[in-house]
Every structure is written in structure tokens, then in C-alpha cells.
Write an enzyme that holds these catalytic residues in place. Structure first.
Site, PDB file in Angstrom:
ATOM      1  N   HIS A  20     -90.843  48.466  44.592  1.00 50.76           N
ATOM      2  CA  HIS A  20     -90.418  47.414  43.677  1.00 50.76           C
ATOM      3  C   HIS A  20     -91.590  46.769  42.933  1.00 50.76           C
ATOM      4  O   HIS A  20     -91.507  46.509  41.737  1.00 50.76           O
ATOM      5  CB  HIS A  20     -89.661  46.325  44.443  1.00 50.76           C
ATOM      6  N   ASP A 120     -88.087  39.781  40.668  1.00 48.52           N
ATOM      7  CA  ASP A 120     -87.202  40.842  41.123  1.00 48.52           C
ATOM      8  C   ASP A 120     -85.808  40.241  41.297  1.00 48.52           C
ATOM      9  O   ASP A 120     -85.654  39.112  41.779  1.00 48.52           O
ATOM     10  CB  ASP A 120     -87.718  41.381  42.466  1.00 48.52           C
TER      11      ASP A 120
END
Length: 409
Positions: A20, A120
Site C-alpha cells: 500500500h 489510504d
């Protein structure tokens, strides 16, 4: 210190697990280069930051981009019980307070109030953080458009983000139906990828012993075009031991050249004598330069868990996929790969068996259907290259994202 609210300051909160953080850093680095009067503060755990600290990382850290370490949530003296996702649970429990503390410190250090919060999409608490700060929240969805659509239609994401904006590592031509629908659901839905064609993430640090890994590209140069199977399941996923055995037995039986990225501690699960008997057929290495391998013309099939970043790297390399998904968005990605884009197959029965993997390898590497998959892969890559071109959709969306995050609140 007097804080300046007229100068823009973008706080970026990264999710430090799997892959990520690296793609988020890649796009933030590119944005910081374009918006030189905007300051960017990138917050991530020390372990994750270290995993993307390389020569290219250092080159990409500019005067207007600071990188901060945040607490990983593991108490001092804590003994792990070995539960699945234990690290993630500890981190997420501490994350709201840890991030806020670090952001406040960065505001004091830079003398700039936060004007935009980029995070995120996993961080649901970021909605409240942004609201308390009185700034927009821009979420980064690290998976594909189909999985985002699934969440939108369960209202999970929309209720948290609202309809303000989300950006995604994809290109709208990949799935125009879903893209058009999501455009109607968000005020700004921005496909700004594929990142690996625009601003590839820094490579992960290589393990101490890489002699075999460093030799894989020269070895591939000697193989026939589209003849080699590349096997990798990412940095997190580990197939059950019986499936590792089945995969090894299939590779040996079908005599396909292969490169298998498999950590040393997992080799104990391989059949006795496998490594010795296949040393002229293929390579089992603890770490692989995946992007470089997939771009090499000798790779004809990618045996994968169907993570989104791996999918995009496969598109760029024009390599059809043999899918064995495990969790998260992987199952949905596998279905899209097989049923919608028709650029891969799913292993028979959903798990690795000797006969099933042999059938999949034969189909992708040797049959006409595999050739058609490669042709469709080439078409997708061409669409991606158009999207990131001077007048492409991803370029236009990137300009919109740059405008959104570089505005003062």
C-alpha cells in the site's frame, strides 16, 4: 511560532502493510515535484518507510516533501501470539492517535496548517480528522475499480468519504462501464494510473543474499519468447504447504522453465529432491525484481494471487495470468481477469492441484487461447499508454488531483 494558513500543506497517511505505502509515496512524490509551493508530509511506520528507502527514494524526497515515522502500535515488550493480522490490528488501534500526534508535530515544524488530508482509504477515521481540521479528505483506493464499486454499493466508503473525491491506481479505459458509474457516484473520481507506467514505486530493499536473484534476468535472456512461468504471491500471501507441493510437482512434470519467488523458510515444504532435479529447468529465489521480470519477453505466464499491483505489472509486461486468489479484492480481480478481460485463467477448483496447474500452464503457454490472451494484454497496455499520454484520461485526472490538493483550505 505563527502558523501560516495561506500556504498549502498536504498531510499524507500511509497504510504500512503489503504494497500500500510504496505506490502512495510514488504518486505523492510526483505531485510534490509538480506543486513546488505546496509542502507534503508523508506519515508511515519506520519499518514501512525503511522498506521503500532506496537510492530512488532519496532522490524523490524534495525540499517540499518530508517523511515522518509514526508508531507501529506495538507496545514495548509485547510478545506476539501468532494470530493472523496481529500487527495490523495493533497498528490500527493506535493509528488515529499516532497519526494525529505526528501531524500536529509536523504543523509546528513546518509552520503551516494542514490544508488537505490524503490517506489510504482504509483509514475510516480520516474523515473525522479532516472534518475537525476543516480540510478536504482525498482517499487513495489501492485496489481496482470493481472492488471500489462493490464498497460504494454497500455504502461503506460513500458514507465515510461522502461524495467529495477518491483517486485510484487505474485508468478509466480498463473498465469504462464501472468508471462511468463511479463518476456519477463521486464528485471527483480520478483514475490516475497505472503508476508503474508513470512513476514506478521505489524497488523494495533486496535481501542480503541475492546472488541467484541477480542472475535471473540474464537467465531469462537465454529462454524462448513467452515460454517461462513466473510464480509469486506477493509479500504477504503464503499458499498452504500441500498446494506448494502440488505446484512443484506440476512444474517438474510438465518441464516448463520457471522462476519462482519463494522465501527460504518455505522451501522445507517442497518435495524432496525438487530443487536438485529442476536446477537446470528453473530458478527458486527468495526475492525477485518482479516488474523487471514481467517486462522480459521470455515470461509467458504469471502464477499469481491477483493483487492489484501485480495485475498492473502483468498488464505492462503483457503477461497472461494463472490466478489463485486468497483474500480481499483478489477473488474479484481474478474473476475480472478471467470473465471480463479474458487475459487469464483461474486454477481448476480454486486451489493448486498437480493436474489443475498442469492444465493451466498448458493452456496459457502452449495453446491458441493463451496467444489470444497475450494479444488482449497488448491491447490493454496500449490503452494504458494512451491514458497516461499528454492528452490522456489519467493525465487529465492527475491535473485535477493536483489542483484539488494544492488549494488552500
Amino acid at each position: 511560532m505563527t502558523l501560516d494558513s495561506t500556504k498549502t500543506h498536504v498531510a499524507v497517511l500511509a497504510f504500512p502493510f503489503s504494497t500500500h505505502a510504496a505506490p502512495l509515496f510514488a504518486i505523492i512524490s510526483r505531485l510534490s515535484s509538480a506543486a513546488r509551493n505546496t509542502h507534503f508530509s508523508f506519515f508511515n511506520t519506520s519499518k514501512s518507510n525503511n522498506s521503500i528507502r532506496s537510492s530512488s527514494f532519496k532522490q524523490n524526497v524534495r525540499h517540499n516533501l518530508n517523511v515522518y515515522d509514526v508508531w507501529d502500535g506495538v507496545p514495548e515488550g509485547y510478545e506476539f501470539a501468532g494470530k493472523p493480522q496481529e500487527e495490523i490490528e495493533l497498528f490500527m488501534k493506535a493509528a488515529p492517535e499516532s497519526f494525529l500526534k505526528s501531524v500536529v508535530a509536523a504543523v509546528v515544524e513546518t509552520g503551516r496548517e494542514v490544508s488537505c488530508l490524503v490517506t489510504d482509504a482504509f483509514f475510516w477515521f480520516a474523515a473525522e480528522m479532516a472534518e475537525d481540521m476543516g480540510v478536504p479528505w482525498v482517499a487513495f483506493w489501492t485496489a481496482g475499480p470493481a472492488s471500489l464499486s462493490t464498497h460504494v454499493y454497500t455504502d461503506t466508503i460513500r458514507n465515510k468519504i461522502g461524495d467529495e473525491g477518491v483517486f485510484i491506481n487505474s485508468f478509466q479505459e480498463l473498465d469504462p462501464i464501472i468508471s462511468n458509474d463511479l463518476n456519477s457516484k463521486f464528485n471527483k473520481y480520478l483514475n490516475v494510473g497505472p503508476f508503474n507506467l508513470i512513476s514506478p514505486p521505489p524497488p523494495p530493499p533486496q535481501p542480503p543474499i541475492i546472488s541467484k536473484a541477480s542472475g535471473c534476468i540474464p537467465w531469462l535472456d537465454k529462454q524462448k519468447v513467452a515460454s517461462v512461468a513466473y510464480i509469486s504471491f506477493g509479500s504477504v500471501t503464503v499458499p498452504p504447504s500441500d498446494e506448494l507441493v502440488a505446484l512443484a510437482e506440476a512444474l517438474e512434470a510438465i518441464s516448463v522453465p520457471f522462476i519462482w519467488s519463494l522465501r527460504d523458510n518455505l522451501k522445507v515444504h517442497l518435495p524432496n529432491g525438487f530443487l536438485e532435479k529442476t536446477k537446470m529447468q528453473g530458478m527458486v529465489i527468495p526475492w525477485a525484481p518482479q516488474s523487471d521480470i514481467l517486462r522480459q519477453g521470455a515470461i509467458g505466464a504469471f502464477v499469481t494471487h491477483c493483487g492489484w499491483n501485480s495485475f498492473l505489472e502483468s498488464v505492462v509486461g503483457e503477461v497472461p495470468m494463472i490466478c489463485r486468489p486468497f483474500f480481499g479484492d483478489q477473488r474479484l480481480n481474478a474473476r475480472m481477469i478471467k470473465e471480463v478481460w479474458e487475459i487469464g485463467v483461474r486454477v481448476e477448483g480454486g486451489v493448486f492441484t498437480k493436474s489443475g496447474i498442469m492444465k493451466s500452464l498448458d493452456l496459457v503457454l502452449l495453446q491458441e487461447k493463451g496467444k489470444r490472451m497475450r494479444e488482449k494484454m497488448k491491447g490493454l497496455k496500449e490503452l494504458a499508454e494512451i491514458a497516461i499520454g499528454p492528452k490522456g484520461s489519467s493525465t487529465e485526472n492527475y491535473d485535477t488531483l493536483l489542483d484539488v490538493i494544492s488549494k488552500s483550505k
